[in-house]
Design an enzyme around this catalytic site. Sequence first.
Site, PDB file in Angstrom:
ATOM      1  N   GLN A 100      23.794 -14.768 -35.550  1.00  0.00           N
ATOM      2  CA  GLN A 100      23.462 -13.597 -34.745  1.00  0.00           C
ATOM      3  C   GLN A 100      23.641 -13.916 -33.261  1.00  0.00           C
ATOM      4  O   GLN A 100      23.047 -14.874 -32.754  1.00  0.00           O
ATOM      5  CB  GLN A 100      22.028 -13.134 -35.005  1.00  0.00           C
ATOM      6  CG  GLN A 100      21.720 -11.800 -34.325  1.00  0.00           C
ATOM      7  CD  GLN A 100      20.255 -11.454 -34.345  1.00  0.00           C
ATOM      8  OE1 GLN A 100      19.443 -12.138 -33.744  1.00  0.00           O
ATOM      9  NE2 GLN A 100      19.901 -10.378 -35.044  1.00  0.00           N
ATOM     10  N   TYR A 181      16.494  -6.351 -26.545  1.00  0.00           N
ATOM     11  CA  TYR A 181      17.344  -7.293 -25.824  1.00  0.00           C
ATOM     12  C   TYR A 181      18.479  -6.569 -25.085  1.00  0.00           C
ATOM     13  O   TYR A 181      18.499  -5.343 -25.033  1.00  0.00           O
ATOM     14  CB  TYR A 181      17.827  -8.378 -26.766  1.00  0.00           C
ATOM     15  CG  TYR A 181      16.653  -9.141 -27.351  1.00  0.00           C
ATOM     16  CD1 TYR A 181      15.749  -9.803 -26.513  1.00  0.00           C
ATOM     17  CD2 TYR A 181      16.394  -9.148 -28.719  1.00  0.00           C
ATOM     18  CE1 TYR A 181      14.644 -10.467 -27.021  1.00  0.00           C
ATOM     19  CE2 TYR A 181      15.283  -9.815 -29.236  1.00  0.00           C
ATOM     20  CZ  TYR A 181      14.413 -10.471 -28.384  1.00  0.00           C
ATOM     21  OH  TYR A 181      13.306 -11.107 -28.887  1.00  0.00           O
ATOM     22  N   ARG A 228      23.452  -5.127 -35.364  1.00  0.00           N
ATOM     23  CA  ARG A 228      22.081  -4.726 -35.655  1.00  0.00           C
ATOM     24  C   ARG A 228      21.573  -3.752 -34.594  1.00  0.00           C
ATOM     25  O   ARG A 228      21.767  -3.972 -33.400  1.00  0.00           O
ATOM     26  CB  ARG A 228      21.156  -5.942 -35.687  1.00  0.00           C
ATOM     27  CG  ARG A 228      19.764  -5.617 -36.214  1.00  0.00           C
ATOM     28  CD  ARG A 228      18.813  -6.791 -36.125  1.00  0.00           C
ATOM     29  NE  ARG A 228      17.951  -6.863 -37.304  1.00  0.00           N
ATOM     30  CZ  ARG A 228      16.771  -7.453 -37.333  1.00  0.00           C
ATOM     31  NH1 ARG A 228      16.291  -8.029 -36.250  1.00  0.00           N
ATOM     32  NH2 ARG A 228      16.056  -7.485 -38.445  1.00  0.00           N
ATOM     33  N   GLY A 314      12.450 -10.863 -44.350  1.00  0.00           N
ATOM     34  CA  GLY A 314      11.994 -11.606 -43.200  1.00  0.00           C
ATOM     35  C   GLY A 314      10.925 -12.617 -43.548  1.00  0.00           C
ATOM     36  O   GLY A 314      11.197 -13.682 -44.101  1.00  0.00           O
ATOM     37  N   ARG A 315       9.673 -12.282 -43.272  1.00  0.00           N
ATOM     38  CA  ARG A 315       8.595 -13.264 -43.371  1.00  0.00           C
ATOM     39  C   ARG A 315       8.390 -13.788 -44.789  1.00  0.00           C
ATOM     40  O   ARG A 315       8.033 -14.953 -44.961  1.00  0.00           O
ATOM     41  CB  ARG A 315       7.304 -12.650 -42.818  1.00  0.00           C
ATOM     42  CG  ARG A 315       7.383 -12.437 -41.309  1.00  0.00           C
ATOM     43  CD  ARG A 315       6.052 -12.018 -40.722  1.00  0.00           C
ATOM     44  NE  ARG A 315       6.071 -12.160 -39.270  1.00  0.00           N
ATOM     45  CZ  ARG A 315       4.986 -12.337 -38.513  1.00  0.00           C
ATOM     46  NH1 ARG A 315       3.795 -12.392 -39.090  1.00  0.00           N
ATOM     47  NH2 ARG A 315       5.083 -12.460 -37.215  1.00  0.00           N
TER      48      ARG A 315
END
Length: 358
Positions: A100, A181, A228, A314-315
Amino acid sequence: MTSPSLWQPFTLGRIELPHRLALAPMTRNRSNADGTPGEHVAQYYAQRASLGLVITEGTQPSADGQGYFNTPGIYTEEHIAGWRKVADEVHAEGGHLFIQLMHAGRSAHPDNTPHHRQPVAPSAISAEQEIFTLEGKKQTPVPRELSREDIQEVIGEFRHAAASAIAAGADGVEIHAANGYLLHQFLAPNANERTDEYGGSVENRSRFVVEVTQAVAEEIGADRTGIRISPAFPLGGLFEGEPADVHAQYQHLVGELAKLNLVYLHVHHLGDDALLRSLRQSWPTAVLVVRYGRERETIGADIEAGLADIEPLGRIALANPDVVERLRTDAPVNDLDPATLYVGGAKGYIDYPTLAHA
């Protein structure tokens, strides 16, 4: 029990995936100070290679792109060599690696970068957020506004980073236009007050994202380029307007990106299913959906509903390197240890037990 649709194979550009799961990108702060992946990074990603598509943490395309301490880069020969070890180990375990590319923009602090310069952004507006540094939490400073010439340099940095990722053996890259971002900052009116061709209208605010993506796709191929987005996510102090404004912004942006025939669109989804469905309908290739706060019991629901082709984890994948086996067999899962997410070292990184060692 999980959805049977999860276990159907899928062709994603140049790669064949055994199922519809993937590893979602997650910042882990385990790289060396110079941005080279640290000693445990290859092991961490290889442990999770059974997820098929392994999307790495955000990786800066330049020194200006770094937001946090000990995050990886992909713009020097040392970075390339470090990522080559990661790619080789992921491939050896049967996985596929997408790096990424993430430029933090104003979500940064000079203390966390190698050159200690002021962060850059579409406009000189602070994110007004606290950010972790090695000296503790500090306030994000007012960034320097990128000039037109600067913007072209940043586009070139993304192009170089994409080429470097492929040189390192990665199967592709994901452009990070989400989560507060730099690329996301260009889309948000409260962070982008420019009056030139990169600000103002929906079309102008989309321009930088589209130009970065065009450059990357030209450099390495659209079939190795994903992107993304995170519509309406209020991260990094961003506000993209009312729902109608968000719909207009992302329907235009995704419509322009769809013309590039990228390998996938990755949506970090806050919950506007009407928008997600409209984006899905206009997108010509694969759609990945990470649903914020998704519970184990609903993994696969977006695939069943026709909203996604792949559901990155994810987690639950962070805490369970063998999460694929656990989901297939309906086995219990390890709990996440939040205290070890960003502290460095092996603990909470490569030491989560698998079923075989539980």
